[in-house]
Motif scaffolding. Structure first.
Motif, short mmCIF file in Angstrom:
data_model
loop_
_atom_site.label_atom_id
_atom_site.label_comp_id
_atom_site.label_asym_id
_atom_site.label_seq_id
_atom_site.Cartn_x
_atom_site.Cartn_y
_atom_site.Cartn_z
N TYR A 13 4.99 6.99 1.41
CA TYR A 13 3.82 6.11 1.49
C TYR A 13 3.05 6.12 0.18
N PRO A 14 2.77 4.93 -0.37
CA PRO A 14 1.90 4.88 -1.56
C PRO A 14 0.48 5.28 -1.17
N LEU A 15 -0.29 5.70 -2.17
CA LEU A 15 -1.66 6.17 -1.93
C LEU A 15 -2.67 5.23 -2.57
N TYR A 16 -3.79 5.08 -1.89
CA TYR A 16 -4.94 4.38 -2.46
C TYR A 16 -6.16 5.26 -2.19
N GLN A 17 -6.83 5.63 -3.27
CA GLN A 17 -7.94 6.59 -3.18
C GLN A 17 -7.51 7.85 -2.44
N SER B 178 -0.08 2.86 5.23
CA SER B 178 1.00 2.95 6.21
C SER B 178 1.98 1.78 6.15
N ASP B 179 1.48 0.56 5.96
CA ASP B 179 2.41 -0.58 5.93
C ASP B 179 2.91 -0.88 4.53
N GLY B 180 2.78 0.10 3.62
CA GLY B 180 3.35 -0.04 2.28
C GLY B 180 4.46 0.96 2.04
N GLY B 181 4.92 1.61 3.12
CA GLY B 181 5.88 2.69 2.97
C GLY B 181 7.30 2.23 2.68
N GLY C 241 9.08 -0.99 0.50
CA GLY C 241 7.64 -1.02 0.75
C GLY C 241 6.90 -1.50 -0.48
N GLY C 242 5.67 -1.04 -0.62
CA GLY C 242 4.89 -1.39 -1.80
C GLY C 242 3.52 -1.94 -1.43
N LEU C 243 2.63 -1.95 -2.41
CA LEU C 243 1.28 -2.47 -2.22
C LEU C 243 1.22 -3.94 -2.61
#
Length: 576
Positions: free
Chosen positions: A468-472, A477-480, A498-500
């Motif tokens: 899972y990518p992180l933000y702050q 969850s839906d970028g995994g 996945g991805g942001l």
């Protein structure tokens, strides 16, 4: 003609989360006189038509009585022709197929059909589904109508045995579509009502009924989940259970609330291919929310057999893209990127479709299977690759490989983990990035004896990894990205990109409520309820059932907004 099925999000969770109503909340639904009148009119119209049985279909006296019974319960069947009656020796069921006779030259998509299955040597209905083009709609019935029609249907099918079941207050939905080679498509929608079987006045998860009701009140589907040879005398005595407050205190110490971002959270769920408005959210979700043994107060881990662990990992992406527009390009990706031997595989088809919930984008599904498929059905391999139709971007891969299931030796867990890390870094955006890695592996089930099963019957041992990518510092969850590795071969057998989304502005985490506030809200909206559960896997059953305390879900899918600390319920299109 091709038919596609899609189940609602609530039902996708399985009966585990849909059978939570307690005995004290028993829902007895009366059927209004006006609905009885409506059903009587439909019944009279159907009775005016002589039922048709295809040439060559022979019925015993008991089968003829069964047919007459279900002509009364489902009068629309009389408009169709009974084309086939046969039995399945493996499942001990009778299968009945009904179809509508169409004029020559008509499209098969315009034909109504129905399928019923019965327990062998009885008139006990196991499953039923009916597709009538004139009933097609994407609207859902009101909750009141769906509950009333479902309750009436259960009573007519089961008679006095219907009193052994209790309506579950949680609602789901189902949908299906049928299409032909000319591009014509018909869609059906239905609300799903569940009924829990009661033992000692307490819902039993392993035994339940589901009924599908469309917008006009027609019954379009039925499913019975039943445990054979059930001895209710071995069920734990609820009088010996700890109190709900004691269980809640234990659960409060055990549960953890985890922050997650969702980039595209639907405001409500729709049917297949239907776009829905979404928004980014920061939510709290429970983790390690196991059930509690109502006798001992200890957590129960046998509600599933997947063990998970989470860690932060630093990865270096190579920025490589996976692209495939044609079946030849798709096969090349499988050979060069996933190291597959496609020499023994035969191409099956390309299926183009829209996404289940967000219908703007079209996708292509490429499918292969083992050439010269063995007659015994063993040693078969299936490969599915999904791409974005316009760009060719590869989104998902799934492999089912039964040919390796008989191997004894396994790749070590550490090598499997390294294989997943090495693979995923090739397709991450170029540069260094920190991600939340959640790995899943099958836990050993103490009461399951693999020696009692043929090796071909055992599932492929597969380890799953979610990146899972992180933000702050919070997982999205839906970028995994997802990778699955076969434990016998070390091969990649599952992948999802996945991805942001750079166009989505995620909420700032400043000002969120604490995890304790979120936990209190979760326990308030999901109070613990007594439930019976009998673990079963691959045909083997645990020595005895459990009496457990489990969180009771709300009607619909819910999450806790991290900024307000309040529960948000996600409904369905045309919901009331």
């Amino acid at each position: 003609m091709t038919k596609h099925m899609v189940a609602g999000v609530v039902l996708a969770m399985g009966l585990l989360m849909t059978s939570m109503a307690t005995a004290s909340e028993s829902s007895q639904v009366a059927v209004p006189e006006r609905m009885e009148q409506t059903n009587q009119i439909a019944k009279t119209e159907a009775d005016s038509k002589e039922a048709t049985i295809a040439t060559g279909v022979e019925l015993t006296d008991s089968q003829q009585r069964m047919l007459e019974k279900y002509y009364q319960i489902l009068p629309e069947l009389k408009k169709l022709t009974l084309q086939f009656v046969g039995n399945s020796e493996t499942d001990s069921i009778w299968i009945w197929h009904f179809y509508q006779e169409l004029p020559p030259g008509s499209s098969g998509i315009d034909a109504a059909s129905a399928r019923l299955t019965f327990a062998a040597n009885s008139d006990e209905l196991c499953t039923f589904d009916m597709s009538i083009p004139e009933w097609a709609t994407e609207k859902l019935p009101s909750q009141e109508l769906a509950k009333q029609q479902a309750a009436q249907f259960i009573k007519r099918v089961l008679g006095d045995k219907a009193d052994l079941y209790q309506m579950n207050e949680q609602l789901g939905y189902s949908g299906s579509s049928s299409s032909d080679s000319e591009g014509k498509e018909i869609r059906w929608s239905a609300r799903t009502i569940s009924f829990d079987y009661l033992v000692n006045g307490i819902p039993f998860l392993n035994q339940a009924l589901r009924v599908d009701v469309d917008a006009a009140g027609h019954i379009t589907g039925y499913y019975r989940q039943k445990m054979d040879n059930l001895d209710t005398g071995v069920f734990p005595d609820p009088a010996k259970a700890i109190s709900q407050q004691e269980a809640t205190d234990i659960f409060n110490q055990m549960i953890q609330m985890k922050l997650n971002y969702i980039q595209c959270q639907p405001l409500q769920f729709g049917m297949r291919g239907e776009s829905r408005e979404t928004r980014p959210v920061l939510m709290y979700a429970p983790v390690h929310a196991s059930s509690i043994d109502a006798l001992s107060g200890e957590p129960i881990q046998e509600m599933g057999n997947l063990a998970s662990q989470s860690e932060r990992v630093q990865l270096i992406g190579a920025g490589k893209q996976l692209l495939a527009q044609t079946k030849e390009e798709a096969a090349k990706v499988l050979v060069e990127e996933f190291k597959m031997d496609m020499g023994t595989m035969a191409f099956n088809h390309i299926h183009e479709h829209k996404d289940t919930f967000q219908g703007a984008t079209k996708y292509k599904d490429f499918s292969w299977s083992t050439a010269n498929e063995p007659e015994d059905g063993n040693n078969i391999k299936y490969v599915h690759l999904q791409t974005v139709a316009d760009s060719g971007e590869v989104l998902r891969l799934s492999v089912q490989d039964h040919s390796k299931a008989v191997k004894e030796e396994r790749v070590s867990k550490e090598l499997i983990r390294q294989r997943a890390l090495q693979f995923i870094q090739r397709y991450l955006a170029a540069g260094s990035t920190e991600m939340d890695l959640v790995s899943y592996d099958f836990d050993t089930i103490a009461w399951f004896d693999p020696k009692r099963k043929n090796k071909e019957e055992l599932p492929e041992p597969v380890s799953h990894f979610s990146f899972y990518p992180l933000y702050q510092g919070i997982p999205v969850s839906d970028g995994g990205y997802f990778v699955s590795i076969n434990n016998l071969t070390g091969e990649v057998v599952g992948y999802a990109k996945g991805g942001l989304d750079p166009s989505v502005r995620l909420p700032d985490k400043q000002g969120i409520v604490t995890a304790e506030v979120a936990k209190a809200e979760y326990l308030k909206t999901h109070p613990l309820a007594l439930t019976y559960f009998w673990p079963e896997w691959l045909g083997q059953r645990a020595p005895a059932p459990y009496l457990v305390y489990m969180p009771k879900p709300q009607a619909g899918v819910t999450y806790i907004d991290a900024l307000t600390g309040q529960s948000v319920v996600i409904g369905y299109g045309d919901s009331d």
